[in-house]
Design a protein around this motif. Structure first.
Motif, PDB file in Angstrom:
ATOM      1  N   ASN A 152       0.877  -1.161   0.000  1.00  0.00           N
ATOM      2  CA  ASN A 152       0.000   0.000   0.000  1.00  0.00           C
ATOM      3  C   ASN A 152       0.916   1.212   0.000  1.00  0.00           C
ATOM      4  OD1 ASN A 152      -2.382  -1.497   0.162  1.00  0.00           O
ATOM      5  ND2 ASN A 152      -2.133  -1.722   2.372  1.00  0.00           N
ATOM      6  N   THR A 153       1.009   1.840  -1.137  1.00  0.00           N
ATOM      7  CA  THR A 153       1.944   2.953  -1.254  1.00  0.00           C
ATOM      8  C   THR A 153       1.365   4.238  -0.687  1.00  0.00           C
ATOM      9  OG1 THR A 153       1.125   3.486  -3.471  1.00  0.00           O
ATOM     10  CG2 THR A 153       2.981   1.976  -3.328  1.00  0.00           C
ATOM     11  N   ALA A 154       2.248   5.065  -0.213  1.00  0.00           N
ATOM     12  CA  ALA A 154       1.850   6.384   0.251  1.00  0.00           C
ATOM     13  C   ALA A 154       1.596   7.266  -0.972  1.00  0.00           C
ATOM     14  CB  ALA A 154       2.961   6.995   1.099  1.00  0.00           C
ATOM     15  N   THR A 155       0.641   8.136  -0.867  1.00  0.00           N
ATOM     16  CA  THR A 155       0.313   9.044  -1.960  1.00  0.00           C
ATOM     17  C   THR A 155       0.758  10.447  -1.582  1.00  0.00           C
ATOM     18  OG1 THR A 155      -1.608   7.705  -2.542  1.00  0.00           O
ATOM     19  CG2 THR A 155      -1.562   9.958  -3.372  1.00  0.00           C
ATOM     20  N   PHE A 156       1.507  11.074  -2.479  1.00  0.00           N
ATOM     21  CA  PHE A 156       1.906  12.460  -2.275  1.00  0.00           C
ATOM     22  C   PHE A 156       0.833  13.363  -2.868  1.00  0.00           C
ATOM     23  CE2 PHE A 156       6.030  10.379  -2.007  1.00  0.00           C
ATOM     24  CZ  PHE A 156       6.598  11.026  -0.920  1.00  0.00           C
ATOM     25  N   ALA A 157       0.213  14.175  -2.021  1.00  0.00           N
ATOM     26  CA  ALA A 157      -0.797  15.123  -2.481  1.00  0.00           C
ATOM     27  C   ALA A 157      -0.119  16.337  -3.102  1.00  0.00           C
ATOM     28  CB  ALA A 157      -1.666  15.557  -1.302  1.00  0.00           C
ATOM     29  N   VAL A 188       1.734  15.493   2.498  1.00  0.00           N
ATOM     30  CA  VAL A 188       1.875  16.845   1.956  1.00  0.00           C
ATOM     31  C   VAL A 188       3.238  17.445   2.289  1.00  0.00           C
ATOM     32  CG1 VAL A 188      -0.593  17.349   1.856  1.00  0.00           C
ATOM     33  CG2 VAL A 188       0.689  17.876   3.943  1.00  0.00           C
ATOM     34  N   GLY A 189       4.021  16.764   3.146  1.00  0.00           N
ATOM     35  CA  GLY A 189       5.340  17.274   3.490  1.00  0.00           C
ATOM     36  C   GLY A 189       6.156  16.252   4.269  1.00  0.00           C
ATOM     37  N   VAL A 190       7.467  16.478   4.260  1.00  0.00           N
ATOM     38  CA  VAL A 190       8.410  15.668   5.020  1.00  0.00           C
ATOM     39  C   VAL A 190       9.266  16.624   5.833  1.00  0.00           C
ATOM     40  CG1 VAL A 190      10.362  14.064   4.867  1.00  0.00           C
ATOM     41  CG2 VAL A 190       8.435  13.827   3.297  1.00  0.00           C
ATOM     42  N   ARG A 191       9.467  16.296   7.084  1.00  0.00           N
ATOM     43  CA  ARG A 191      10.214  17.185   7.975  1.00  0.00           C
ATOM     44  C   ARG A 191      11.617  17.455   7.459  1.00  0.00           C
ATOM     45  NH1 ARG A 191      13.250  16.523  12.758  1.00  0.00           N
ATOM     46  NH2 ARG A 191      13.717  18.622  13.405  1.00  0.00           N
ATOM     47  N   ASP A 192      12.001  18.704   7.514  1.00  0.00           N
ATOM     48  CA  ASP A 192      13.341  19.134   7.126  1.00  0.00           C
ATOM     49  C   ASP A 192      14.201  19.119   8.384  1.00  0.00           C
ATOM     50  OD1 ASP A 192      15.648  20.419   6.335  1.00  0.00           O
ATOM     51  OD2 ASP A 192      14.603  21.983   5.219  1.00  0.00           O
ATOM     52  N   ASN A 241      -2.401  15.331   5.075  1.00  0.00           N
ATOM     53  CA  ASN A 241      -3.652  16.078   5.109  1.00  0.00           C
ATOM     54  C   ASN A 241      -4.733  15.183   5.712  1.00  0.00           C
ATOM     55  OD1 ASN A 241      -4.443  14.312   3.031  1.00  0.00           O
ATOM     56  ND2 ASN A 241      -4.101  15.832   1.422  1.00  0.00           N
ATOM     57  N   LEU A 242      -5.944  15.679   5.819  1.00  0.00           N
ATOM     58  CA  LEU A 242      -7.001  14.913   6.468  1.00  0.00           C
ATOM     59  C   LEU A 242      -7.513  13.767   5.601  1.00  0.00           C
ATOM     60  CD1 LEU A 242      -8.975  17.682   8.362  1.00  0.00           C
ATOM     61  CD2 LEU A 242      -7.103  16.226   9.151  1.00  0.00           C
ATOM     62  N   SER A 243      -7.045  13.685   4.350  1.00  0.00           N
ATOM     63  CA  SER A 243      -7.361  12.544   3.488  1.00  0.00           C
ATOM     64  C   SER A 243      -6.331  11.431   3.633  1.00  0.00           C
ATOM     65  CB  SER A 243      -7.428  12.984   2.025  1.00  0.00           C
ATOM     66  OG  SER A 243      -8.462  13.919   1.837  1.00  0.00           O
ATOM     67  N   GLY A 244      -5.291  11.667   4.431  1.00  0.00           N
ATOM     68  CA  GLY A 244      -4.257  10.663   4.664  1.00  0.00           C
ATOM     69  C   GLY A 244      -3.144  10.676   3.645  1.00  0.00           C
ATOM     70  N   ASN A 245      -3.068  11.715   2.830  1.00  0.00           N
ATOM     71  CA  ASN A 245      -2.018  11.821   1.817  1.00  0.00           C
ATOM     72  C   ASN A 245      -0.868  12.684   2.322  1.00  0.00           C
ATOM     73  OD1 ASN A 245      -3.566  10.346  -0.106  1.00  0.00           O
ATOM     74  ND2 ASN A 245      -4.756  12.195  -0.459  1.00  0.00           N
TER      75      ASN A 245
END
Length: 122
Positions: free
Chosen positions: A35-40, A98-102, A92-96
């Motif tokens: 189950n791949t992660a989706t980038f929004a 939206v960012g990765v910690r810098d 986001n609230l859809s579970g996609n």
């Protein structure tokens, strides 16, 4: 409990984030379903929008918050982890994603998914 071989895809030279791809068996009997992660699209984010940060190593934790600052190259939120060395994703609230910690910035700073997607393309 599974061990899966990874292959290097790319690295962002500024943040040092590296992307890898799990290798898949060509034999259908040995193939795994992922189950791949989706980038929004991080351009769809809005100031004050709700997000969730997932962070930690062995002990995974979550923090809910809102987007407090937003630009093409940085997302800042009050949803943050407590470990300065902890990687985190922002969803986001859809579970996609939206960012990765810098890791080079304060705990509440994330690299937008649209920048990460650039480096995810081999």
């Amino acid at each position: 409990g599974n061990v899966v071989a990874l292959s290097f895809v790319s690295e962002d030279p500024i943040s040092g984030i590296s992307l890898f791809q799990a290798e898949q068996s060509v034999n259908p009997k040995d193939a795994r379903v992922y189950n791949t992660a989706t980038f929004a699209n991080s351009d769809d984010l809005k100031l004050g929008g709700a997000v969730v940060s997932i962070f930690g190593g062995e002990n995974i934790a979550v923090a809910a918050g809102i987007i407090s600052s937003l630009s093409k190259d940085r997302i800042m939120t009050d949803a943050r982890g407590s470990d300065p060395l902890s990687h985190a994703i922002l969803i986001n609230l859809s579970g996609n994603i939206v960012g990765v910690r810098d890791l080079t910035e304060p705990l509440n700073t994330f690299i937008p998914s649209n920048i990460i997607k650039i480096y995810a393309t081999p």
